[in-house]
Design an enzyme around this catalytic site. Structure first.
Site, PDB file in Angstrom:
ATOM      1  N   HIS A  17      -9.468   1.962   6.593  1.00 31.34           N
ATOM      2  CA  HIS A  17      -8.014   1.853   6.787  1.00 31.34           C
ATOM      3  C   HIS A  17      -7.572   2.719   7.961  1.00 31.34           C
ATOM      4  CE1 HIS A  17      -7.941   1.268   2.163  1.00 31.34           C
ATOM      5  NE2 HIS A  17      -7.640   0.094   2.685  1.00 31.34           N
ATOM      6  N   LYS A  41      -4.628  -5.617  -8.946  1.00 40.19           N
ATOM      7  CA  LYS A  41      -5.504  -4.433  -9.044  1.00 40.19           C
ATOM      8  C   LYS A  41      -4.822  -3.359  -9.885  1.00 40.19           C
ATOM      9  CE  LYS A  41      -7.351  -4.976  -4.323  1.00 40.19           C
ATOM     10  NZ  LYS A  41      -7.254  -4.404  -2.955  1.00 40.19           N
ATOM     11  N   ARG A  90     -12.501  -7.417   7.567  1.00 35.62           N
ATOM     12  CA  ARG A  90     -13.843  -6.849   7.515  1.00 35.62           C
ATOM     13  C   ARG A  90     -14.925  -7.901   7.750  1.00 35.62           C
ATOM     14  NH1 ARG A  90     -12.553  -3.965   1.952  1.00 35.62           N
ATOM     15  NH2 ARG A  90     -11.632  -6.025   1.794  1.00 35.62           N
ATOM     16  N   SER A 127     -11.712   0.212  -0.959  1.00 34.11           N
ATOM     17  CA  SER A 127     -11.276   1.216  -1.933  1.00 34.11           C
ATOM     18  C   SER A 127     -11.974   0.984  -3.273  1.00 34.11           C
ATOM     19  CB  SER A 127      -9.763   1.155  -2.126  1.00 34.11           C
ATOM     20  OG  SER A 127      -9.107   1.413  -0.919  1.00 34.11           O
TER      21      SER A 127
HETATM   22  O1  PNS Z   1      -5.007  -3.250   0.185  1.00 36.23           O
HETATM   23  P1  PNS Z   1      -4.704  -4.561  -0.476  1.00 36.23           P
HETATM   24  O2  PNS Z   1      -4.729  -4.426  -1.992  1.00 36.23           O
HETATM   25  O3  PNS Z   1      -5.592  -5.682   0.002  1.00 36.23           O
HETATM   26  O4  PNS Z   1      -3.212  -4.942  -0.030  1.00 36.23           O
HETATM   27  C1  PNS Z   1      -2.591  -6.112  -0.516  1.00 36.23           C
HETATM   28  C2  PNS Z   1      -1.086  -5.992  -0.381  1.00 36.23           C
HETATM   29  C3  PNS Z   1      -0.590  -4.760  -1.129  1.00 36.23           C
HETATM   30  C4  PNS Z   1      -0.741  -5.874   1.105  1.00 36.23           C
HETATM   31  C5  PNS Z   1      -0.464  -7.281  -0.972  1.00 36.23           C
HETATM   32  O5  PNS Z   1      -0.831  -7.408  -2.311  1.00 36.23           O
HETATM   33  C6  PNS Z   1       1.074  -7.287  -0.835  1.00 36.23           C
HETATM   34  O6  PNS Z   1       1.575  -7.632   0.229  1.00 36.23           O
HETATM   35  N1  PNS Z   1       1.760  -6.912  -1.930  1.00 36.23           N
HETATM   36  C7  PNS Z   1       3.215  -6.897  -1.963  1.00 36.23           C
HETATM   37  C8  PNS Z   1       3.753  -8.182  -2.661  1.00 36.23           C
HETATM   38  C9  PNS Z   1       3.651  -9.360  -1.686  1.00 36.23           C
HETATM   39  O7  PNS Z   1       4.383  -9.427  -0.718  1.00 36.23           O
HETATM   40  N2  PNS Z   1       2.682 -10.271  -1.948  1.00 36.23           N
HETATM   41  C10 PNS Z   1       2.387 -11.360  -1.014  1.00 36.23           C
HETATM   42  C11 PNS Z   1       3.179 -12.603  -1.270  1.00 36.23           C
HETATM   43  S1  PNS Z   1       2.736 -13.384  -2.758  1.00 36.23           S
END
Ligand code: PNS
Length: 159
Positions: A17, A41, A90, A127
């Site tokens: 990150h 998660k 990645r 993570s």
């Molecule tokens: O590090 P991650 O877990 O891959 O990040 C994913 C994250 C937090 C960026 C994603 O789940 C997110 O954008 N969550 C906020 C809610 C949202 O906007 N979801 C996408 C539309 S359904």
């Protein structure tokens, strides 16, 4: 001022990150690291703990700020006037999910997603893997900064 948001659950932040955040900071006036909820998660660290760990490791980057949000990423972008999301890719295994998110976020709010290729030294890092290793006593010192390593050890020991 051109801002970008680097979103993620950052539970906890890894060198992967931090590599993306630092590289993004060279291309935008401001980079907002947004700690968001990923409902698929379960989290090990609180939002405040995650924010503190990121802040500690981005303090040398004057144009990086760390924030959190509970809700849709596009709502965060709309509220803060940000039109660009930066995400690390990645491997091809990330692609389907990230493409779907990018398309949803563009369709919903015309927010663009720019993908940055993760450095090969970090391409296996996540993570989840770090938490799994730490849980079973594995050495994660090459994967996360010292403050995160220490926080993981304490959390695993139940402190
Ligand atoms: O590090 P991650 O877990 O891959 O990040 C994913 C994250 C937090 C960026 C994603 O789940 C997110 O954008 N969550 C906020 C809610 C949202 O906007 N979801 C996408 C539309 S359904």
């Amino acid at each position: 001022m051109k801002s970008a948001v680097c979103p993620g659950s950052f539970d906890p932040v890894t060198y992967g990150h931090l590599d993306i955040i630092e590289r993004a900071s060279a291309h935008f006036d401001q980079v907002i690291v947004a700690v968001l909820a990923n409902r698929s998660k379960s989290s090990l660290f609180t939002n405040e703990e995650r924010i503190a760990m990121i802040r500690e490791n981005t303090k040398h980057l004057p144009n990086v700020v760390v924030d959190s949000w509970y809700g849709l990423l596009v709502e965060y972008c709309r509220t803060h006037g940000v039109t660009t999301i930066v995400k690390g890719l990645r491997a091809v295994t990330d692609f389907d999910y990230e493409l779907q998110m990018a398309q949803i976020n563009y369709q919903a709010a015309r927010v663009e997603t720019m993908f940055m290729a993760t450095s090969p030294t970090h391409s296996f890092l996540s993570s989840s893997i770090v938490k799994e290793l730490a849980h079973f006593g594995g050495d994660v010192s090459t994967m996360v900064p010292p403050n995160v390593d220490e926080a993981l050890r304490k959390r695993v020991a139940g402190k």
